[in-house]
Scaffold this active site. Structure first.
Site, PDB file in Angstrom:
ATOM      1  N   GLU A 117     -10.313  -2.302   0.462  1.00  0.00           N
ATOM      2  CA  GLU A 117      -9.562  -2.569   1.709  1.00  0.00           C
ATOM      3  C   GLU A 117      -9.437  -4.057   2.017  1.00  0.00           C
ATOM      4  O   GLU A 117      -8.448  -4.500   2.597  1.00  0.00           O
ATOM      5  CB  GLU A 117     -10.236  -1.867   2.906  1.00  0.00           C
TER       6      GLU A 117
ATOM      7  N   ALA B 231      -6.540   5.719   1.836  1.00  0.00           N
ATOM      8  CA  ALA B 231      -5.582   6.051   2.893  1.00  0.00           C
ATOM      9  C   ALA B 231      -4.182   5.723   2.387  1.00  0.00           C
ATOM     10  O   ALA B 231      -4.009   4.859   1.520  1.00  0.00           O
ATOM     11  CB  ALA B 231      -5.903   5.234   4.138  1.00  0.00           C
TER      12      ALA B 231
ATOM     13  N   GLY C  58     -10.479   5.029   1.207  1.00  0.00           N
ATOM     14  CA  GLY C  58     -10.749   6.310   1.845  1.00  0.00           C
ATOM     15  C   GLY C  58     -11.113   7.403   0.852  1.00  0.00           C
ATOM     16  O   GLY C  58     -11.789   8.372   1.213  1.00  0.00           O
TER      17      GLY C  58
ATOM     18  N   GLU D 269     -14.702   6.968   0.331  1.00  0.00           N
ATOM     19  CA  GLU D 269     -15.364   7.364   1.590  1.00  0.00           C
ATOM     20  C   GLU D 269     -15.376   8.884   1.755  1.00  0.00           C
ATOM     21  O   GLU D 269     -16.359   9.461   2.221  1.00  0.00           O
ATOM     22  CB  GLU D 269     -14.641   6.687   2.763  1.00  0.00           C
TER      23      GLU D 269
HETATM   24  N1  CAA Z   1      -1.269   4.660  -0.575  1.00  0.00           N
HETATM   25  C1  CAA Z   1      -0.004   4.945  -0.865  1.00  0.00           C
HETATM   26  N2  CAA Z   1       0.480   5.025  -2.124  1.00  0.00           N
HETATM   27  C2  CAA Z   1      -0.369   4.783  -3.124  1.00  0.00           C
HETATM   28  C3  CAA Z   1      -1.710   4.465  -2.915  1.00  0.00           C
HETATM   29  C4  CAA Z   1      -2.162   4.419  -1.564  1.00  0.00           C
HETATM   30  N3  CAA Z   1      -3.450   4.174  -1.261  1.00  0.00           N
HETATM   31  N4  CAA Z   1      -2.309   4.261  -4.112  1.00  0.00           N
HETATM   32  C5  CAA Z   1      -1.369   4.457  -5.050  1.00  0.00           C
HETATM   33  N5  CAA Z   1      -0.188   4.761  -4.451  1.00  0.00           N
HETATM   34  C6  CAA Z   1       1.092   5.035  -5.112  1.00  0.00           C
HETATM   35  C7  CAA Z   1       1.707   3.771  -5.629  1.00  0.00           C
HETATM   36  O1  CAA Z   1       2.400   3.082  -4.605  1.00  0.00           O
HETATM   37  C8  CAA Z   1       2.631   4.312  -6.693  1.00  0.00           C
HETATM   38  O2  CAA Z   1       3.773   4.844  -6.061  1.00  0.00           O
HETATM   39  P1  CAA Z   1       5.260   4.461  -6.627  1.00  0.00           P
HETATM   40  O3  CAA Z   1       5.284   5.114  -7.975  1.00  0.00           O
HETATM   41  O4  CAA Z   1       6.168   5.110  -5.625  1.00  0.00           O
HETATM   42  O5  CAA Z   1       5.325   2.993  -6.700  1.00  0.00           O
HETATM   43  C9  CAA Z   1       1.838   5.487  -7.262  1.00  0.00           C
HETATM   44  O6  CAA Z   1       0.874   5.834  -6.259  1.00  0.00           O
HETATM   45  C10 CAA Z   1       1.098   5.148  -8.528  1.00  0.00           C
HETATM   46  O7  CAA Z   1       0.301   4.009  -8.268  1.00  0.00           O
HETATM   47  P2  CAA Z   1       0.320   2.712  -9.190  1.00  0.00           P
HETATM   48  O8  CAA Z   1       1.656   2.538  -9.814  1.00  0.00           O
HETATM   49  O9  CAA Z   1      -0.202   1.574  -8.387  1.00  0.00           O
HETATM   50  O10 CAA Z   1      -0.722   3.159 -10.307  1.00  0.00           O
HETATM   51  P3  CAA Z   1      -1.654   2.234 -11.211  1.00  0.00           P
HETATM   52  O11 CAA Z   1      -2.289   3.130 -12.207  1.00  0.00           O
HETATM   53  O12 CAA Z   1      -0.927   1.043 -11.685  1.00  0.00           O
HETATM   54  O13 CAA Z   1      -2.792   1.680 -10.205  1.00  0.00           O
HETATM   55  C11 CAA Z   1      -4.458   1.905  -8.479  1.00  0.00           C
HETATM   56  C12 CAA Z   1      -3.714   2.575  -9.651  1.00  0.00           C
HETATM   57  C13 CAA Z   1      -5.346   0.757  -8.987  1.00  0.00           C
HETATM   58  C14 CAA Z   1      -5.326   2.988  -7.839  1.00  0.00           C
HETATM   59  C15 CAA Z   1      -3.441   1.335  -7.469  1.00  0.00           C
HETATM   60  O14 CAA Z   1      -2.495   2.359  -7.170  1.00  0.00           O
HETATM   61  C16 CAA Z   1      -4.037   0.886  -6.170  1.00  0.00           C
HETATM   62  O15 CAA Z   1      -4.604  -0.197  -6.125  1.00  0.00           O
HETATM   63  N6  CAA Z   1      -3.903   1.674  -5.074  1.00  0.00           N
HETATM   64  C17 CAA Z   1      -4.336   1.321  -3.754  1.00  0.00           C
HETATM   65  C18 CAA Z   1      -5.852   1.400  -3.631  1.00  0.00           C
HETATM   66  C19 CAA Z   1      -6.283   0.938  -2.254  1.00  0.00           C
HETATM   67  O16 CAA Z   1      -6.093  -0.193  -1.853  1.00  0.00           O
HETATM   68  N7  CAA Z   1      -6.935   1.858  -1.473  1.00  0.00           N
HETATM   69  C20 CAA Z   1      -7.427   1.566  -0.152  1.00  0.00           C
HETATM   70  C21 CAA Z   1      -6.434   2.031   0.887  1.00  0.00           C
HETATM   71  S1  CAA Z   1      -6.885   1.533   2.521  1.00  0.00           S
HETATM   72  C22 CAA Z   1      -8.026   2.665   3.040  1.00  0.00           C
HETATM   73  O17 CAA Z   1      -8.368   3.602   2.326  1.00  0.00           O
HETATM   74  C23 CAA Z   1      -8.545   2.479   4.416  1.00  0.00           C
HETATM   75  C24 CAA Z   1      -9.742   3.294   4.761  1.00  0.00           C
HETATM   76  O18 CAA Z   1     -10.872   2.879   4.588  1.00  0.00           O
HETATM   77  C25 CAA Z   1      -9.604   4.629   5.350  1.00  0.00           C
END
Ligand code: CAA
Length: 257
Positions: free
Chosen positions: A131, A65, A108, A111
């Site tokens: 999450e 998400a 998500g 999922e």
């Molecule tokens: N939401 C919004 N933006 C996101 C994102 C997310 N889930 N995941 C990555 N991005 C963005 C980052 O903020 C970054 O943007 P900026 O360049 O503007 O800073 C860009 O995408 C690239 O990401 P990273 O620089 O972090 O890339 P990385 O290769 O270093 O890391 C990653 C990759 C490990 C996937 C890391 O981005 C990450 O941990 N992302 C979040 C994963 C997460 O926590 N997902 C769960 C979300 S909650 C959910 O999904 C609830 C549900 O059950 C429905």
């Protein structure tokens, strides 16, 4: 139709939806989900489409998400809009949907892949439910579907720690149907989808519904359901054609009705 957050194309009888928010690793924003639902609806209505491939980029199927979009939401916001409920359309689609996953399928994203009928994974795929690290829990079925796919122990570990599993572990655990080299993922997904799309649509819908029923009911009821659906397929022209073609040692020409 053009969309802001996805790319849509057809390859013969296969509809392809590619998540396309590269700057955010395909994070699932409200706009993306809206686009996805519209594209799914259009493919469902299109008689020329028999199966759908849902995919992302080389780097990410979807990183979950959109955290930036949801970080300031309050309980009242998420409760009243019934946040996430609109995502379930993928699971409600009657045509088979194949997830072709390369790179991150997190939160998500994992999922969404699990809402599809099966997952083909590139050897670069990484699955996880992180999450818990954000102070929440999966909200699009992760605690339920992941547990059914991989069993309680592994699902619990992943949901409680947020650790990722790679493609090999995902295949061993039964989360994905197969792992293929990343460079071949899309072609392989198209090939599988085209195989399904060439079969009897009635049989395909019935098969999907019957397998899905196994998650919702007892074994006795599930077997009764399967038997009745099996019987009903003898009313289709495709059953006559499929069996006649076998006996005549030729390829079946299904008419899909
Ligand atoms: N939401 C919004 N933006 C996101 C994102 C997310 N889930 N995941 C990555 N991005 C963005 C980052 O903020 C970054 O943007 P900026 O360049 O503007 O800073 C860009 O995408 C690239 O990401 P990273 O620089 O972090 O890339 P990385 O290769 O270093 O890391 C990653 C990759 C490990 C996937 C890391 O981005 C990450 O941990 N992302 C979040 C994963 C997460 O926590 N997902 C769960 C979300 S909650 C959910 O999904 C609830 C549900 O059950 C429905």
């Amino acid at each position: 139709m053009t969309y802001e957050n996805i790319l849509v194309e057809t390859h013969g009888k296969v509809g392809v939806i590619r998540l396309n928010r590269p700057h955010a690793l395909n994070a699932l924003s409200a706009g993306l989900i809206e686009d996805l639902n519209k594209a799914l609806e259009a493919f469902e209505a299109d008689k020329g489409v028999g199966a759908i491939v849902l995919t992302g980029s080389e780097k990410a199927f979807a990183a979950g998400a959109d955290i930036k979009e949801m970080q300031d939401k309050t309980f009242a916001d998420v409760f009243i809009e019934d946040f996430i409920s609109k995502w379930e359309n993928v699971a409600k689609t009657r045509k088979p949907v194949i997830a072709a996953v390369a790179g991150f399928a997190l939160g998500g994203g994992c999922e969404l892949a699990m809402m599809c009928d099966f997952i083909l994974a590139a050897d670069t795929a990484k699955f996880g439910q992180p999450e818990i690290k954000l102070g929440v829990i999966p909200g699009a079925g992760g605690t339920q579907r992941l547990t059914r796919f991989v069993g309680k122990s592994k699902a619990m570990e992943m949901v409680l720690t947020g650790r990722m599993m790679d493609a090999a572990e995902a295949e061993r655990a039964g989360l994905v149907s197969r792992v293929v080299p990343a460079a071949q993922l899309f072609e392989e997904a198209l090939k599988v989808a085209a195989t399904i799309a060439a079969l009897s649509a009635a049989a395909v819908y019935a098969a999907k519904e019957s397998v899905n029923r196994s998650y919702e009911t007892t074994l006795t009821e599930g077997i009764r359901f399967e038997r009745r659906i099996f019987h009903s397929l003898f009313a289709t022209e495709d059953q006559k054609e499929g069996m006649k073609a076998f006996v005549e040692k030729r390829a079946a020409a299904f008419r899909n009705r």
